[in-house]
Motif scaffolding. Sequence first.
Motif, PDB file in Angstrom:
ATOM      1  N   ILE A 223       8.185   0.103   0.430  1.00  0.00           N
ATOM      2  CA  ILE A 223       6.871  -0.324  -0.071  1.00  0.00           C
ATOM      3  C   ILE A 223       5.926   0.870  -0.152  1.00  0.00           C
ATOM      4  O   ILE A 223       5.216   1.055  -1.147  1.00  0.00           O
ATOM      5  CB  ILE A 223       6.281  -1.431   0.822  1.00  0.00           C
ATOM      6  CG1 ILE A 223       7.173  -2.668   0.801  1.00  0.00           C
ATOM      7  CG2 ILE A 223       4.876  -1.791   0.370  1.00  0.00           C
ATOM      8  CD1 ILE A 223       6.791  -3.715   1.815  1.00  0.00           C
ATOM      9  N   VAL A 224       5.929   1.701   0.900  1.00  0.00           N
ATOM     10  CA  VAL A 224       5.036   2.867   0.933  1.00  0.00           C
ATOM     11  C   VAL A 224       5.363   3.818  -0.204  1.00  0.00           C
ATOM     12  O   VAL A 224       4.460   4.292  -0.915  1.00  0.00           O
ATOM     13  CB  VAL A 224       5.147   3.588   2.300  1.00  0.00           C
ATOM     14  CG1 VAL A 224       4.440   4.922   2.268  1.00  0.00           C
ATOM     15  CG2 VAL A 224       4.578   2.723   3.403  1.00  0.00           C
ATOM     16  N   ILE A 225       6.634   4.102  -0.418  1.00  0.00           N
ATOM     17  CA  ILE A 225       7.028   5.040  -1.477  1.00  0.00           C
ATOM     18  C   ILE A 225       6.635   4.494  -2.847  1.00  0.00           C
ATOM     19  O   ILE A 225       6.094   5.235  -3.683  1.00  0.00           O
ATOM     20  CB  ILE A 225       8.540   5.335  -1.393  1.00  0.00           C
ATOM     21  CG1 ILE A 225       8.818   6.177  -0.147  1.00  0.00           C
ATOM     22  CG2 ILE A 225       9.032   6.050  -2.634  1.00  0.00           C
ATOM     23  CD1 ILE A 225      10.274   6.389   0.156  1.00  0.00           C
ATOM     24  N   VAL A 226       6.852   3.201  -3.070  1.00  0.00           N
ATOM     25  CA  VAL A 226       6.490   2.605  -4.367  1.00  0.00           C
ATOM     26  C   VAL A 226       4.981   2.636  -4.570  1.00  0.00           C
ATOM     27  O   VAL A 226       4.494   2.999  -5.654  1.00  0.00           O
ATOM     28  CB  VAL A 226       7.042   1.164  -4.469  1.00  0.00           C
ATOM     29  CG1 VAL A 226       6.450   0.437  -5.665  1.00  0.00           C
ATOM     30  CG2 VAL A 226       8.562   1.181  -4.571  1.00  0.00           C
ATOM     31  N   VAL A 227       4.217   2.281  -3.538  1.00  0.00           N
ATOM     32  CA  VAL A 227       2.754   2.254  -3.668  1.00  0.00           C
ATOM     33  C   VAL A 227       2.206   3.646  -3.973  1.00  0.00           C
ATOM     34  O   VAL A 227       1.395   3.820  -4.894  1.00  0.00           O
ATOM     35  CB  VAL A 227       2.109   1.679  -2.383  1.00  0.00           C
ATOM     36  CG1 VAL A 227       0.618   1.952  -2.350  1.00  0.00           C
ATOM     37  CG2 VAL A 227       2.372   0.195  -2.277  1.00  0.00           C
TER      38      VAL A 227
ATOM     39  N   ASN B  19       1.860  -5.380   5.171  1.00  0.00           N
ATOM     40  CA  ASN B  19       1.917  -6.632   5.937  1.00  0.00           C
ATOM     41  C   ASN B  19       1.920  -7.851   5.017  1.00  0.00           C
ATOM     42  O   ASN B  19       2.643  -8.824   5.257  1.00  0.00           O
ATOM     43  CB  ASN B  19       0.744  -6.714   6.914  1.00  0.00           C
ATOM     44  CG  ASN B  19       0.839  -5.659   7.998  1.00  0.00           C
ATOM     45  OD1 ASN B  19       1.913  -5.142   8.283  1.00  0.00           O
ATOM     46  ND2 ASN B  19      -0.292  -5.315   8.583  1.00  0.00           N
ATOM     47  N   PHE B  20       1.112  -7.795   3.951  1.00  0.00           N
ATOM     48  CA  PHE B  20       1.046  -8.907   2.995  1.00  0.00           C
ATOM     49  C   PHE B  20       2.396  -9.110   2.301  1.00  0.00           C
ATOM     50  O   PHE B  20       2.880 -10.238   2.174  1.00  0.00           O
ATOM     51  CB  PHE B  20      -0.046  -8.626   1.967  1.00  0.00           C
ATOM     52  CG  PHE B  20      -0.151  -9.662   0.889  1.00  0.00           C
ATOM     53  CD1 PHE B  20      -0.770 -10.878   1.133  1.00  0.00           C
ATOM     54  CD2 PHE B  20       0.368  -9.415  -0.377  1.00  0.00           C
ATOM     55  CE1 PHE B  20      -0.864 -11.834   0.139  1.00  0.00           C
ATOM     56  CE2 PHE B  20       0.280 -10.366  -1.373  1.00  0.00           C
ATOM     57  CZ  PHE B  20      -0.338 -11.580  -1.116  1.00  0.00           C
ATOM     58  N   ILE B  21       3.011  -8.017   1.859  1.00  0.00           N
ATOM     59  CA  ILE B  21       4.296  -8.122   1.149  1.00  0.00           C
ATOM     60  C   ILE B  21       5.397  -8.552   2.109  1.00  0.00           C
ATOM     61  O   ILE B  21       6.231  -9.407   1.767  1.00  0.00           O
ATOM     62  CB  ILE B  21       4.642  -6.790   0.457  1.00  0.00           C
ATOM     63  CG1 ILE B  21       3.666  -6.532  -0.698  1.00  0.00           C
ATOM     64  CG2 ILE B  21       6.077  -6.797  -0.066  1.00  0.00           C
ATOM     65  CD1 ILE B  21       3.796  -5.174  -1.333  1.00  0.00           C
ATOM     66  N   GLN B  22       5.410  -8.002   3.316  1.00  0.00           N
ATOM     67  CA  GLN B  22       6.487  -8.325   4.252  1.00  0.00           C
ATOM     68  C   GLN B  22       6.411  -9.751   4.780  1.00  0.00           C
ATOM     69  O   GLN B  22       7.412 -10.281   5.255  1.00  0.00           O
ATOM     70  CB  GLN B  22       6.489  -7.328   5.413  1.00  0.00           C
ATOM     71  CG  GLN B  22       7.046  -5.980   5.012  1.00  0.00           C
ATOM     72  CD  GLN B  22       7.145  -5.016   6.166  1.00  0.00           C
ATOM     73  OE1 GLN B  22       6.404  -5.122   7.145  1.00  0.00           O
ATOM     74  NE2 GLN B  22       8.052  -4.061   6.053  1.00  0.00           N
ATOM     75  N   LYS B  23       5.256 -10.390   4.688  1.00  0.00           N
ATOM     76  CA  LYS B  23       5.176 -11.805   5.063  1.00  0.00           C
ATOM     77  C   LYS B  23       5.913 -12.683   4.050  1.00  0.00           C
ATOM     78  O   LYS B  23       6.397 -13.747   4.385  1.00  0.00           O
ATOM     79  CB  LYS B  23       3.716 -12.255   5.149  1.00  0.00           C
ATOM     80  CG  LYS B  23       3.024 -11.827   6.413  1.00  0.00           C
ATOM     81  CD  LYS B  23       1.593 -12.318   6.419  1.00  0.00           C
ATOM     82  CE  LYS B  23       0.867 -11.796   7.651  1.00  0.00           C
ATOM     83  NZ  LYS B  23      -0.554 -12.156   7.645  1.00  0.00           N
ATOM     84  N   ARG B  24       5.974 -12.223   2.807  1.00  0.00           N
ATOM     85  CA  ARG B  24       6.577 -13.019   1.753  1.00  0.00           C
ATOM     86  C   ARG B  24       8.010 -12.586   1.430  1.00  0.00           C
ATOM     87  O   ARG B  24       8.841 -13.425   1.103  1.00  0.00           O
ATOM     88  CB  ARG B  24       5.714 -12.939   0.495  1.00  0.00           C
ATOM     89  CG  ARG B  24       4.487 -13.817   0.615  1.00  0.00           C
ATOM     90  CD  ARG B  24       3.281 -13.242  -0.098  1.00  0.00           C
ATOM     91  NE  ARG B  24       2.093 -14.051   0.114  1.00  0.00           N
ATOM     92  CZ  ARG B  24       1.349 -14.026   1.197  1.00  0.00           C
ATOM     93  NH1 ARG B  24       1.667 -13.268   2.212  1.00  0.00           N
ATOM     94  NH2 ARG B  24       0.279 -14.789   1.309  1.00  0.00           N
ATOM     95  N   VAL B  25       8.260 -11.283   1.485  1.00  0.00           N
ATOM     96  CA  VAL B  25       9.579 -10.754   1.133  1.00  0.00           C
ATOM     97  C   VAL B  25       9.992  -9.756   2.206  1.00  0.00           C
ATOM     98  O   VAL B  25       9.176  -8.927   2.631  1.00  0.00           O
ATOM     99  CB  VAL B  25       9.536 -10.047  -0.247  1.00  0.00           C
ATOM    100  CG1 VAL B  25      10.919  -9.561  -0.639  1.00  0.00           C
ATOM    101  CG2 VAL B  25       8.977 -10.959  -1.317  1.00  0.00           C
ATOM    102  N   LYS B  26      11.212  -9.828   2.629  1.00  0.00           N
ATOM    103  CA  LYS B  26      11.700  -8.893   3.646  1.00  0.00           C
ATOM    104  C   LYS B  26      12.152  -7.592   2.971  1.00  0.00           C
ATOM    105  O   LYS B  26      13.307  -7.431   2.598  1.00  0.00           O
ATOM    106  CB  LYS B  26      12.868  -9.508   4.422  1.00  0.00           C
ATOM    107  CG  LYS B  26      12.474 -10.706   5.254  1.00  0.00           C
ATOM    108  CD  LYS B  26      11.493 -10.310   6.321  1.00  0.00           C
ATOM    109  CE  LYS B  26      11.052 -11.523   7.124  1.00  0.00           C
ATOM    110  NZ  LYS B  26       9.940 -11.225   7.987  1.00  0.00           N
ATOM    111  N   ILE B  27      11.196  -6.677   2.795  1.00  0.00           N
ATOM    112  CA  ILE B  27      11.467  -5.361   2.216  1.00  0.00           C
ATOM    113  C   ILE B  27      11.094  -4.327   3.271  1.00  0.00           C
ATOM    114  O   ILE B  27      10.064  -4.462   3.938  1.00  0.00           O
ATOM    115  CB  ILE B  27      10.635  -5.128   0.935  1.00  0.00           C
ATOM    116  CG1 ILE B  27      10.970  -6.172  -0.120  1.00  0.00           C
ATOM    117  CG2 ILE B  27      10.851  -3.744   0.375  1.00  0.00           C
ATOM    118  CD1 ILE B  27      10.124  -6.087  -1.365  1.00  0.00           C
TER     119      ILE B  27
END
Length: 198
Positions: free
Chosen positions: A64-68, A51-59
């Motif tokens: 995101i899950v796979i990278v994390v 949620n934090f990343i998607q508020k700033r960048v539309k990925i």
Amino acid sequence: MTIWEKFINNVRLRRAVVLALIVVALFALRGLMNTILLTFIFTFLVVRLINFIQKRVKIPSLMIVIVVYALILFGVYFVVIKYAPKIFNQFEGMVKSVIAFYQNPPKGANDVVSYISDYISKSDITAQVKNGAAILFQSITTLGSFGVSVFMALLLSFFFTIEKDRMFSFSRNFLKGPYSWFFKDIRYFANIFVNTFG
């Protein structure tokens, strides 16, 4: 009005019963509590990160899950490869230094060695060695089971976060129907727990 309808309309009593059922279910699953709590923690943190990343960048959340989780696995691999040999070498060095101390005691150590020998001869060393071995075996077993719990929690949270949107839409279906009150009360307590944890 029937007793059942009175029970459904009495929100405080109804929620008390639902809370009691949740407590009983968690008590029945107490053997899996480590895995359940770790899965919740990993899922909570990853969902908040998404949620934090998607508020700033539309990925896409899948990326995101796979990278994390790839970073988490790399971190675990790095820790095991880098620090496990160091711990083993330190343990081996400690054993060697104890053996060397007893084989070649330094000057003035004879008093200490004689005191230790007297203590060993007076005490039941066999029982102490058995007790120490049992504690060591229990610690290794606990560490192994905790490692399995962490691995299972990571795996379950990975699958949950990949299917997050489907899981949320599926769980919303329980909020409709004749027993929706039960699932709404579960959601009520789950929201309190998540907000408190957050």
